[in-house]
Design an enzyme around this catalytic site. Structure first.
Site, PDB file in Angstrom:
ATOM      1  N   HIS A  16      21.137  24.938 -24.833  1.00 61.05           N
ATOM      2  CA  HIS A  16      21.492  26.109 -24.019  1.00 61.05           C
ATOM      3  C   HIS A  16      21.374  27.340 -24.907  1.00 61.05           C
ATOM      4  CE1 HIS A  16      24.367  27.843 -20.728  1.00 61.05           C
ATOM      5  NE2 HIS A  16      23.649  28.817 -21.286  1.00 61.05           N
ATOM      6  N   HIS A  18      19.328  31.181 -24.766  1.00 56.12           N
ATOM      7  CA  HIS A  18      18.454  32.175 -24.131  1.00 56.12           C
ATOM      8  C   HIS A  18      17.733  32.915 -25.251  1.00 56.12           C
ATOM      9  CE1 HIS A  18      20.340  31.647 -20.167  1.00 56.12           C
ATOM     10  NE2 HIS A  18      21.427  31.410 -20.883  1.00 56.12           N
ATOM     11  N   HIS A 196      22.871  27.207 -14.416  1.00 53.83           N
ATOM     12  CA  HIS A 196      24.191  27.684 -14.799  1.00 53.83           C
ATOM     13  C   HIS A 196      25.096  27.553 -13.579  1.00 53.83           C
ATOM     14  CE1 HIS A 196      21.945  29.279 -18.103  1.00 53.83           C
ATOM     15  NE2 HIS A 196      22.879  30.095 -18.537  1.00 53.83           N
ATOM     16  N   GLU A 199      30.558  28.678 -14.661  1.00 56.87           N
ATOM     17  CA  GLU A 199      30.942  29.521 -15.808  1.00 56.87           C
ATOM     18  C   GLU A 199      31.976  30.521 -15.299  1.00 56.87           C
ATOM     19  OE1 GLU A 199      28.951  32.528 -19.148  1.00 56.87           O
ATOM     20  OE2 GLU A 199      27.840  32.098 -17.314  1.00 56.87           O
ATOM     21  N   ASP A 277      24.158  29.769 -26.619  1.00 55.10           N
ATOM     22  CA  ASP A 277      23.944  30.633 -25.454  1.00 55.10           C
ATOM     23  C   ASP A 277      23.134  31.888 -25.822  1.00 55.10           C
ATOM     24  OD1 ASP A 277      24.057  31.492 -22.836  1.00 55.10           O
ATOM     25  OD2 ASP A 277      26.224  31.715 -22.745  1.00 55.10           O
ATOM     26  N   ASP A 278      23.805  32.968 -26.230  1.00 58.71           N
ATOM     27  CA  ASP A 278      23.154  34.227 -26.637  1.00 58.71           C
ATOM     28  C   ASP A 278      23.741  34.631 -27.989  1.00 58.71           C
ATOM     29  OD1 ASP A 278      21.626  35.212 -24.034  1.00 58.71           O
ATOM     30  OD2 ASP A 278      23.576  34.433 -23.404  1.00 58.71           O
TER      31      ASP A 278
END
Length: 334
Positions: A16, A18, A196, A199, A277-278
């Site tokens: 996961h 991005h 997603h 969340e 994630d980011d």
């Protein structure tokens, strides 16, 4: 060996991530200069200061502003390879990365420049860093399903480069059901499916992702823990959840890492993985997610190994490749 040292050397996959969210301020400035793009910050420090947000939408606003510096095939190659260098340093052996084509094509960047740049970075990572990877095309859920279909059509010449499709961006008010037909079309093309859900969105969104989109993997899924039947189902189906602790903290999905649901997820038999994630925005790459969560909730070495094992088992790799990485993991643990 300390737990931090153990985590540092542990072979793992990241499922996961991005790629646009790995754009560090230094690279953002470099690309802005290279491409003559004006950005609303006068220093790297000013960018870092802006990375202080209280919810998903605040984050997305700065995320899309940062993406404006990405214009050429070389930019996307540089972005990808910079991520893989950090991943390799964390002993990530395999990564399955999301990209958001609509973030770029809506700005007039050719689809081919994005894909070919990312693939070049991935190829370099395999050759120079021995990190394998796969590419997942994500649809932006705040846009329409018609726009998602147009993006899937635009992607056709490059379909052989993708392992799957995903669904990201603003969750609230954009349930998975909105994209049921385009996910069916992607499945018919032989692509794996992930989305997603849960969340910020309710458990009902997780049900929709499972029942209507028929996903192969669940991204986030935290709010599944509010629904006993859903917990039992996820455990029985061994649905992989790609959980992102530092993201959850930064976006106020949890108020404190000590209250993170991962220990309970593991106790209930859920197939949990840890991911970043980011990471440029959320304060840490994958090992930092393992380390900070381990410290906050008291993860055992066995739980950490289980999640690393889950990361390979939950990947979209062929079984033979999974077996190879799992053997590497077992050798490290021994």
């Amino acid at each position: 060996m300390s737990l931090d040292t153990f985590i540092a050397g542990l072979p793992k996959a990241e499922l996961h991530l991005h790629i646009e969210g790995s754009l560090e301020p230094e690279l953002m400035f470099e690309l802005a200069r290279r491409n003559g793009v004006a950005i609303p910050y006068d220093s790297v420090e000013a960018v870092r200061a802006a990375y202080d947000f209280s919810n998903l939408q605040d984050f997305l606003d700065i995320y899309y502003a940062g993406a404006a510096v990405l214009l050429t095939r070389q930019d996307f190659e540089d972005l990808a390879f910079a991520y893989f260098q950090r991943a390799a340093a964390d002993n990530v052996r395999h990564a399955e990365i999301f990209f958001d084509p609509q973030t770029h094509t809506d700005r007039g960047v050719p689809f081919g420049a994005v894909v070919e740049g990312l693939i070049a970075g991935m190829d370099r990572a395999k050759a120079e860093l021995e990190v394998s990877s796969g590419l997942i095309l994500s649809f932006l859920r705040h846009l329409t399903e018609e726009e998602a279909f147009a993006t899937l059509e635009m992607a056709r010449p490059w379909l052989h480069h993708f392992i799957g499709v995903g669904l990201d961006s603003s969750e609230m008010g954009h349930p998975p059901s909105k994209f049921q037909r385009v996910f069916a079309a992607a499945r018919d093309l032989g692509l794996k499916l992930c989305a997603h859900a849960g969340e910020e969105g309710p458990p009902a969104y997780v049900h929709e992702a499972l029942d209507l989109l028929k996903i192969d993997r669940m991204d986030h899924g935290n709010r599944s823990m509010e629904d006993e039947a859903l917990i039992a189902r996820l455990a029985a189906e061994q649905m992989t959840l790609t959980v992102c602790p530092l993201s959850n903290l930064k976006l106020c999905v949890v108020d404190d890492l000590r209250h993170h649901p991962v220990p309970e997820m593991l106790r209930r038999g859920l197939h949990v993985t840890l991911n970043s994630d980011d990471p440029a925005y959320f304060g840490g790459y994958v090992n930092e997610n393992y380390r900070q969560l381990a410290e906050a909730v008291g993860l055992t070495r066995e739980q950490i190994v289980q999640m690393a094992r889950n990361s390979f088992e939950g990947s979209f790799l062929p079984n033979e490749a999974k077996a190879g990485y799992l053997a590497e993991l077992d050798a490290y643990v021994r």
